[in-house]
Design a protein around this motif. Structure first.
Motif, short mmCIF file in Angstrom:
data_model
loop_
_atom_site.label_atom_id
_atom_site.label_comp_id
_atom_site.label_asym_id
_atom_site.label_seq_id
_atom_site.Cartn_x
_atom_site.Cartn_y
_atom_site.Cartn_z
N ASP A 329 0.84 -1.20 0.00
CA ASP A 329 0.00 0.00 0.00
C ASP A 329 0.87 1.25 0.00
O ASP A 329 0.58 2.22 -0.72
CB ASP A 329 -0.92 0.01 1.23
CG ASP A 329 -2.10 -0.95 1.10
OD1 ASP A 329 -2.39 -1.39 -0.04
OD2 ASP A 329 -2.72 -1.26 2.13
N LEU A 330 1.92 1.25 0.80
CA LEU A 330 2.84 2.39 0.82
C LEU A 330 3.52 2.57 -0.53
O LEU A 330 3.74 3.70 -0.99
CB LEU A 330 3.88 2.21 1.93
CG LEU A 330 3.35 2.30 3.36
CD1 LEU A 330 4.41 1.80 4.35
CD2 LEU A 330 2.95 3.73 3.70
N TRP A 331 3.87 1.45 -1.18
CA TRP A 331 4.49 1.51 -2.51
C TRP A 331 3.53 2.14 -3.51
O TRP A 331 3.91 3.00 -4.31
CB TRP A 331 4.90 0.11 -2.95
CG TRP A 331 5.40 0.03 -4.36
CD1 TRP A 331 6.62 0.45 -4.83
CD2 TRP A 331 4.68 -0.48 -5.49
NE1 TRP A 331 6.71 0.22 -6.18
CE2 TRP A 331 5.54 -0.35 -6.61
CE3 TRP A 331 3.43 -1.04 -5.66
CZ2 TRP A 331 5.15 -0.75 -7.89
CZ3 TRP A 331 3.05 -1.46 -6.93
CH2 TRP A 331 3.89 -1.31 -8.02
N LYS A 332 2.27 1.73 -3.48
CA LYS A 332 1.28 2.29 -4.40
C LYS A 332 1.10 3.79 -4.18
O LYS A 332 0.81 4.54 -5.12
CB LYS A 332 -0.07 1.58 -4.22
CG LYS A 332 -0.08 0.13 -4.69
CD LYS A 332 -1.44 -0.51 -4.44
CE LYS A 332 -1.47 -1.96 -4.90
NZ LYS A 332 -2.81 -2.59 -4.64
N GLN A 333 1.27 4.24 -2.94
CA GLN A 333 1.15 5.65 -2.61
C GLN A 333 2.42 6.44 -2.94
O GLN A 333 2.45 7.66 -2.77
CB GLN A 333 0.82 5.81 -1.13
CG GLN A 333 -0.52 5.24 -0.72
CD GLN A 333 -0.68 5.15 0.79
OE1 GLN A 333 0.10 5.73 1.55
NE2 GLN A 333 -1.68 4.41 1.24
N GLY A 334 3.48 5.75 -3.38
CA GLY A 334 4.73 6.42 -3.68
C GLY A 334 5.58 6.71 -2.47
O GLY A 334 6.57 7.45 -2.55
N ARG A 335 5.25 6.10 -1.34
CA ARG A 335 5.95 6.38 -0.09
C ARG A 335 7.01 5.34 0.25
O ARG A 335 7.76 5.52 1.22
CB ARG A 335 4.94 6.50 1.05
CG ARG A 335 3.96 7.63 0.88
CD ARG A 335 2.80 7.51 1.85
NE ARG A 335 3.24 7.61 3.23
CZ ARG A 335 2.47 7.30 4.28
NH1 ARG A 335 1.24 6.85 4.08
NH2 ARG A 335 2.94 7.42 5.51
N PHE A 336 7.06 4.27 -0.50
CA PHE A 336 8.04 3.22 -0.22
C PHE A 336 8.50 2.62 -1.55
O PHE A 336 8.11 1.51 -1.93
CB PHE A 336 7.42 2.14 0.69
CG PHE A 336 8.43 1.16 1.25
CD1 PHE A 336 9.35 1.56 2.20
CD2 PHE A 336 8.44 -0.15 0.81
CE1 PHE A 336 10.27 0.66 2.71
CE2 PHE A 336 9.36 -1.05 1.31
CZ PHE A 336 10.29 -0.64 2.27
N PRO A 337 9.35 3.34 -2.29
CA PRO A 337 9.72 2.94 -3.66
C PRO A 337 10.79 1.84 -3.71
O PRO A 337 11.86 2.00 -4.30
CB PRO A 337 10.22 4.25 -4.26
CG PRO A 337 10.80 4.99 -3.10
CD PRO A 337 9.92 4.65 -1.92
#
Length: 372
Positions: A329-337
């Motif tokens: 979920d964080l990856w989808k939000q751009g917060r955990f690339p």
């Protein structure tokens, strides 16, 4: 069924792609997964060199697998054929720590992940010419085109997430991010020093910058390329020990008296001492780096009278079924690339992937076995 697998025949040998036999049907609590990709981790390489005392040779390693479910045992209810899954570590689910929800510290963790055999009857799902090949590494042995996992060590992922980036969430990336988000849980505005910024350390950096809102994040490494990547992904300061007279003093200067938290990923005793000494009063150091049993470190006992803490961290204190979807979920939000630290290799190029990992030429090598 016949599968292709990377088989390590003896201590120190490079894995060789071979055709071996996999059990046709998963047992009651098992899941057959067509492996799409699998990470190359330091733990795999150390195990191949008999670092941990098992599993027996020949062996198939790999413990950061992802793929598609092809069959399930009769008692499996949480996944079904066609589901996209990540594979993580296994645990007994019955000991005191498991029952308390602290599954990374399962009292039977070694038996469920490192023995190369099913813990209940010491069998392996893999064989060649009628002789057993050690499988069940982290209940997957995912350096192969197919793997047998258990229901409890697989996690369903959304089908819109590319499976060829998912595997490392099962161990290395989960470990680094979880060390920050779960284990140390730094307060917003606090400072963190990370010693060693391979895949685990850089995952800690990303979590500290984009989730925990640390303000001073110091990355320490001898590899300048990794330091540059850490800076791109959230480190506010980078230090190369070759360029510093005293790395502890440098961190104290940057953080105005010492880091609130530190993470040690290298398993080098001298570096662990630095990671403890660089913290403020009362700082906390998380040890992730896995040293051989019997490795000793010298620490100043006087330090701990002032509230300093040193604690070990396994798998980022993470429950994969909960934590891997959070990271995605964080990856989808751009917060955990995390995908930015991955380099893909075809399965046939496993030797190059291992070489690049050992030489520090890539941060997280991921093998592609198949496409979904």
């Amino acid at each position: 069924m016949q599968i292709q697998a990377a088989v390590v025949s003896e201590e120190g040998a490079d894995p060789q792609l071979e055709s071996i036999q996999l059990d046709e049907q998963p047992r009651a609590n098992e899941v057959l997964v067509r492996v799409v990709s699998a990470g190359v981790c330091h733990t795999d390489l150390s195990t191949a060199d008999n670092f941990y005392g098992g599993p027996p040779y020949p062996q198939v390693l790999g413990h950061e697998g992802s793929g598609v479910v092809e069959a399930t045992g009769d008692e499996v209810t949480s996944v079904e054929e066609g589901d996209h899954v990540a594979m993580s570590y296994d645990f007994c689910g019955e000991c005191r720590n498991c029952l308390r929800g602290r599954i990374p510290y399962c009292e039977n963790l070694f038996e469920h992940n490192f023995l190369g055999r099913r813990p209940d009857d010491e069998s392996s799902p893999l064989s060649k010419d009628g002789e057993p090949v050690s499988g069940c590494f982290f209940a997957q042995s995912s350096w192969a085109t197919h793997a047998i996992a258990t229901e409890q060590n697989i996690v369903t992922v959304d089908e819109d997430v590319p499976l060829d980036i998912v595997g490392p969430l099962g161990c290395g990336i989960q470990t680094g991010a979880g060390a920050v988000m779960n284990a140390l849980a730094p307060e917003s505005g606090s400072s963190l020093a990370v010693f060693g910024v391979g895949s685990v350390g850089i995952s800690s950096v990303m979590a500290a910058a984009n989730v925990s809102a640390c303000t001073d994040i110091v990355a320490v490494d001898l590899n300048q390329d990794r330091l540059d990547t850490a800076a791109d992904l959230g480190a506010t300061h980078t230090l190369n020990p070759d360029d510093e007279d005293d790395i502890v003093d440098a961190i104290h200067d940057i953080t105005n008296g010492g880091a609130d938290y530190s993470i040690e990923t290298t398993a080098v005793p001298e570096v662990l001492r630095q990671a403890v000494d660089c913290t403020t009063i009362p700082g906390e150091c998380g040890l992730i780096g896995a040293a051989p049993a019997g490795t000793e470190v010298s620490l100043d006992m006087h330090t701990f009278h002032f509230g300093h803490k040193l604690r070990g961290i396994i798998e980022g204190d993470a429950v994969p079924e909960l934590f891997i979807p959070t990271l995605l979920d964080l990856w989808k939000q751009g917060r955990f690339p995390f995908d930015e630290i991955i380099t893909h290799y075809e399965f046939d190029d496993i030797h190059q992937a291992i070489h690049d990992a050992e030489e520090g030429n890539t941060i997280k090598p991921v093998l592609r076995m198949d496409r979904p």
